[in-house]
Design a protein around this motif. Structure first.
Motif, PDB file in Angstrom:
ATOM      1  N   SER A   1       0.834  -1.197   0.000  1.00 11.48           N
ATOM      2  CA  SER A   1       0.000   0.000   0.000  1.00 11.48           C
ATOM      3  C   SER A   1       0.874   1.255   0.000  1.00 11.48           C
ATOM      4  CB  SER A   1      -0.949  -0.005   1.200  1.00 11.48           C
ATOM      5  OG  SER A   1      -0.230   0.270   2.377  1.00 11.48           O
ATOM      6  N   ARG A   2       2.048   1.188   0.641  1.00  9.80           N
ATOM      7  CA  ARG A   2       2.947   2.343   0.602  1.00  9.80           C
ATOM      8  C   ARG A   2       3.466   2.575  -0.827  1.00  9.80           C
ATOM      9  NH1 ARG A   2       7.453   1.917   5.045  1.00  9.80           N
ATOM     10  NH2 ARG A   2       8.485   3.348   3.603  1.00  9.80           N
ATOM     11  N   LEU A   3       3.810   1.479  -1.486  1.00  9.18           N
ATOM     12  CA  LEU A   3       4.285   1.572  -2.875  1.00  9.18           C
ATOM     13  C   LEU A   3       3.186   2.141  -3.773  1.00  9.18           C
ATOM     14  CD1 LEU A   3       6.957   0.776  -4.225  1.00  9.18           C
ATOM     15  CD2 LEU A   3       5.826  -1.294  -5.046  1.00  9.18           C
TER      16      LEU A   3
ATOM     17  N   ARG B   1       0.740   4.035  -2.841  1.00 12.07           N
ATOM     18  CA  ARG B   1       0.556   5.457  -2.559  1.00 12.07           C
ATOM     19  C   ARG B   1       1.654   6.277  -3.238  1.00 12.07           C
ATOM     20  NH1 ARG B   1       0.239   5.313   2.980  1.00 12.07           N
ATOM     21  NH2 ARG B   1      -1.700   4.168   2.693  1.00 12.07           N
ATOM     22  N   TRP B   2       2.875   5.745  -3.222  1.00 14.08           N
ATOM     23  CA  TRP B   2       4.002   6.432  -3.859  1.00 14.08           C
ATOM     24  C   TRP B   2       3.695   6.699  -5.337  1.00 14.08           C
ATOM     25  CZ3 TRP B   2       7.657   5.990  -7.722  1.00 14.08           C
ATOM     26  CH2 TRP B   2       8.831   6.762  -7.574  1.00 14.08           C
ATOM     27  N   PHE B   3       3.209   5.669  -6.013  1.00 17.89           N
ATOM     28  CA  PHE B   3       2.900   5.850  -7.430  1.00 17.89           C
ATOM     29  C   PHE B   3       1.713   6.775  -7.626  1.00 17.89           C
ATOM     30  CE2 PHE B   3       5.584   2.149  -8.386  1.00 17.89           C
ATOM     31  CZ  PHE B   3       6.219   2.649  -9.505  1.00 17.89           C
ATOM     32  N   ASP B   4       0.686   6.629  -6.762  1.00 17.48           N
ATOM     33  CA  ASP B   4      -0.505   7.445  -6.947  1.00 17.48           C
ATOM     34  C   ASP B   4      -0.195   8.919  -6.719  1.00 17.48           C
ATOM     35  OD1 ASP B   4      -3.373   7.349  -7.573  1.00 17.48           O
ATOM     36  OD2 ASP B   4      -3.489   8.409  -5.643  1.00 17.48           O
ATOM     37  N   ASP B   5       0.714   9.209  -5.763  1.00 19.76           N
ATOM     38  CA  ASP B   5       1.128  10.594  -5.554  1.00 19.76           C
ATOM     39  C   ASP B   5       1.687  11.197  -6.826  1.00 19.76           C
ATOM     40  OD1 ASP B   5       0.404  10.724  -2.960  1.00 19.76           O
ATOM     41  OD2 ASP B   5       2.408  10.312  -2.127  1.00 19.76           O
ATOM     42  N   ARG B   6       2.375  10.380  -7.602  1.00 21.27           N
ATOM     43  CA  ARG B   6       3.058  10.896  -8.784  1.00 21.27           C
ATOM     44  C   ARG B   6       2.237  10.786 -10.061  1.00 21.27           C
ATOM     45  NH1 ARG B   6       5.805   9.660  -4.767  1.00 21.27           N
ATOM     46  NH2 ARG B   6       7.749  10.749  -4.295  1.00 21.27           N
TER      47      ARG B   6
END
Lengths: 433, 289
Positions: A3-5, A7-12
């Motif tokens: 889920s952290r990964l 979120r990382w992609f979704d932020d970008r």
């Protein structure tokens, strides 16, 4: 972690909504929809095994003397291309396995595309709005056959050298530009010093084109959604099937492993293209009973059956192989490419079609398809005319005569049978309805 | 994935779990076996089979898992209309026309840019010149010259000791790499020859030579049917009648194999009187017979 990964992609990228749409995509459950997937998975395996082989293959015609571990050819002079193919087969660990999986995967790739094409044709899936994917798919078939041929040719063995010589002669036969065409493609009298490296360059570059077109094919598919077999709830407004995530994804991944299993079994257990038995290329020799890969057999067959028809146009020669070797394939693929548009203009049906037609509801289309398939099937058999003559204990002349009659009469008979069978089924259904 | 497939009962789900476990175990065994075979230089068959077992186990496990334990209900989803709405089309048209308008006011610049692109296209097409020289001389030339001795592929000269029924592939001396010059040398009964007029002196002592390249698709005409005096191409089964000057008598070839005029020198070596009677190999547009 995941889920952290995510979120990382979704932020970008802000990809959550798009990905949700993708994993919710609805896939129809019908076996015939797996044919395209089999082609896709074969392609993945082709790329993987191809990268491995490229580490060892040397596309050079420089003469060397073989010193590897295959005893029968030690001390024989050969090209570096052939030598490196022997090294892959005998001295690279698992090299022969990977080489054979690569070759089998190519045969399955083209076979799966061909079957996929038949499914699309006989169910009318190419109708509006899917004409674009029909054109892309046909191009993929052609590129696949082309790349299969270049791959088959680069080991520079006696068998592939024979195929190259025929391809060269066919290209040479084109009116007006044939001599230039053949020289540009082969760099001289095939095979010349540069032929193998040119073919190998194309063998490496064309897959990028294939991958790009496959991506486009899939993008269009996602945009337009799949077709549906006819049935309850299937209409132009909605699609019925199972969601990609998780069930269909798991099944699809399972299919990938099954395809890989089949190719690994073939590559491990069924010998294919044993180039060490054919020997290095020698312009003055030929291996008799030589057969190309299955998808070229129809061309080989039509070259064997077509009568000698050299003719002149304004004092210039049009060699006999031009008609069967160039014109016939051009006309065939030209008609295939324009088929969706031809059909629409004949039937006047330019409407939207998301539901497939059972083949028997369209007797004429099914009859034409059956006739063409029969034609190519007989040509494929004719590609082994000499083998057939030996097996039948008959002379080549009489086998050739029989095949010539068959190739003209067979498609007509098959098309007629298909037409009337479809009419029967259709009226039976209408009576039942 | 805990909810399981509702349509399968409890026992169905248990059976699926058992089968999936067995399949994955088989996959593990296969993958492990591949590792062993690979590092002990096992056979191609052993490595291929173990890979196949690993992959099939993996595939079967996944499919059983998906079918028996994952939700399998059919769902229906709406198809949106593919064409854009009239409003979207209108917005696009406005944006495009606005941009087009600004370009349109600078017609000269547009024309010049187009001209550069056009010439660049011409430049890139003309790069084809780098691919090879004019092909025609090479298509017509063979290495046969007046007086050239016939030699075998390893360079040994051929003498009049060749017997009836023998067939030799020969080249001009010093030119055994010349693909277009490959020639078949045979010996036949002179009395049976029915050659075209003008070739009477080409076959001393019954020696007769033809280009080995098939006039159909360029394969070497490698088969010799002695009993009927026929040369047969193994690629597409064209046949040529030796006694009549290699006229095509069956199959797809349309032109005879070119004949090489021969003579025997006083030392007993066979030599060419000159080049072939016509251009060897497959035909092409500017072919002159």
């Amino acid at each position: 972690m995941i889920s952290r990964l995510a979120r990382w992609f979704d932020d970008r990228l802000g990809a959550a909504s798009l990905t949700r749409l993708t994993i919710n995509k609805v896939f129809p459950d019908h076996w015939s929809f797996m044919l395209g997937e089999i082609a896709l998975f074969s392609l993945v395996i082709l790329v993987g095994t191809g990268i491995f082989l490229a580490m060892f293959f040397n596309a050079s015609e420089t003469k060397t003397v073989y010193e590897g571990s295959y005893q029968a050819l030690r001390g024989v002079e050969m090209s570096a291309a052939y030598q490196s193919t022997l090294n892959i087969s005998f001295d690279v660990p698992a090299g022969l396995l990977v080489r054979q999986i690569h070759h089998w995967a190519a045969l399955v790739f083209i076979g799966a595309i061909a079957l996929h094409l038949m499914r699309i044709f006989f169910t009318g899936a190419y109708r509006r709005p899917r004409e674009i994917n029909w054109l892309i798919g046909l191009t993929l078939l052609l590129l696949g056959m082309f790349n299969g041929f270049t791959g088959y040719s680069v080991p520079d063995d006696l068998l592939s050298g024979t195929g190259l010589r025929i391809a060269y002669s066919v290209m040479l036969s084109v009116p007006f530009i044939g001599d230039w065409l053949a020289f540009i493609f082969f760099g001289g009298n095939a095979p010349s010093q540069v032929t193998i490296s040119r073919l190998y360059g194309m063998h490496i570059v064309v897959p990028f084109l294939i991958l790009a077109l496959v991506s486009l094919h899939l993008l269009v598919l996602v945009r337009q959604k799949h077709t549906n077999c006819p049935g309850a709830g299937r209409s132009n407004e909605s699609i019925v099937g199972s969601r990609l995530w998780p069930t269909y994804a798991a099944k699809s991944l399972g299919l990938f492993f099954f395809v890989f299993a089949a190719l690994a079994a073939l590559g491990g257990l069924v010998q294919i293209n044993p180039v060490w038995l054919y020997g290095p290329f020698n312009a003055a020799a030929v291996s008799s009973g030589s057969q190309p890969d299955w998808y070229v057999l129809w061309l080989e067959g039509v070259l064997r059956l077509f009568p000698s028809l050299d003719f002149h146009v304004g004092g210039h020669l049009v060699p006999g192989i031009f008609l069967p070797g160039v014109l016939m394939p051009l006309v065939f693929f030209g008609v295939l490419y324009s088929w969706p548009f031809l059909e629409a203009s004949v039937t006047g049906d330019r409407g939207l079609h998301h539901v497939l037609e059972p083949p028997c509801l369209r007797p004429l289309r099914t009859a034409i398809g059956t006739g063409v398939l029969t034609f190519f099937l007989i040509l494929t058999i004719a590609g082994g005319q000499d083998v057939l003559a030996v097996a039948a204990g008959d002379s080549v002349t009489s086998v050739r005569t029989a095949l010539r009659v068959l190739v003209l009469a067979g498609p007509v008979v098959a098309a007629g049978l298909a037409y009337f069978a479809c009419r029967l089924v259709r009226s039976g259904r209408r009576a039942a309805a | 994935m805990n909810q399981g497939a509702p349509e399968n009962g409890k026992s169905g789900r248990l059976a699926a779990v058992v089968m999936a476990v067995l399949a994955f175990l088989a996959g593990l065994a296969g993958a492990g076996a591949f590792f062993y075979f690979y590092w002990t230089d096992g056979s191609t068959a052993a490595m291929g089979t173990s890979t196949a077992v690993a992959m099939a186990g993996m595939g079967a496990g996944l499919v059983v898992w998906a079918r028996g334990l994952m939700p399998g209900e059919e769902v229906s989803s709406k198809r949106e209309a593919l064409p854009s709405s009239e409003e979207e089309k209108e917005q696009f048209r406005e944006s495009f026309v606005a941009g087009e308008h600004r370009i349109g006011r600078r017609r000269l610049l547009g024309l010049l840019a187009g001209g550069v692109l056009g010439l660049l296209a011409l430049d890139s097409v003309s790069l084809l010149r780098s691919m090879g020289k004019s092909p025609l001389p090479a298509l017509y030339r063979t290495a046969w010259t007046k007086g050239a001795r016939l030699v075998t592929f390893d360079g040994r000269p051929v003498t009049a000791a060749v017997q009836k029924g023998d067939i030799l592939t020969v080249f001009p001396e010093g030119q055994t790499d010349s693909i277009t010059s490959q020639t078949l040398l045979l010996r036949v009964d002179e009395a049976k020859l029915r050659l075209p007029p003008g070739r009477e002196s080409w076959t001393p002592m019954g020696f007769i030579a033809f280009s080995k390249i098939c006039t159909h698709a360029g394969c070497p005409v490698a088969q010799y049917e002695k009993s009927v005096n026929i040369l047969l191409c193994p690629c597409h089964q064209s046949s040529f009648d030796i006694l009549s000057g290699a006229l095509p008598v069956g199959g797809p070839a349309g032109r005879p194999l070119p004949q090489l005029p021969l003579y025997v020198d006083p030392a007993g070596f066979i030599r060419a009187q000159g080049d072939f009677s016509s251009h060897p190999g497959p035909g092409f547009w500017s072919y002159k017979s």
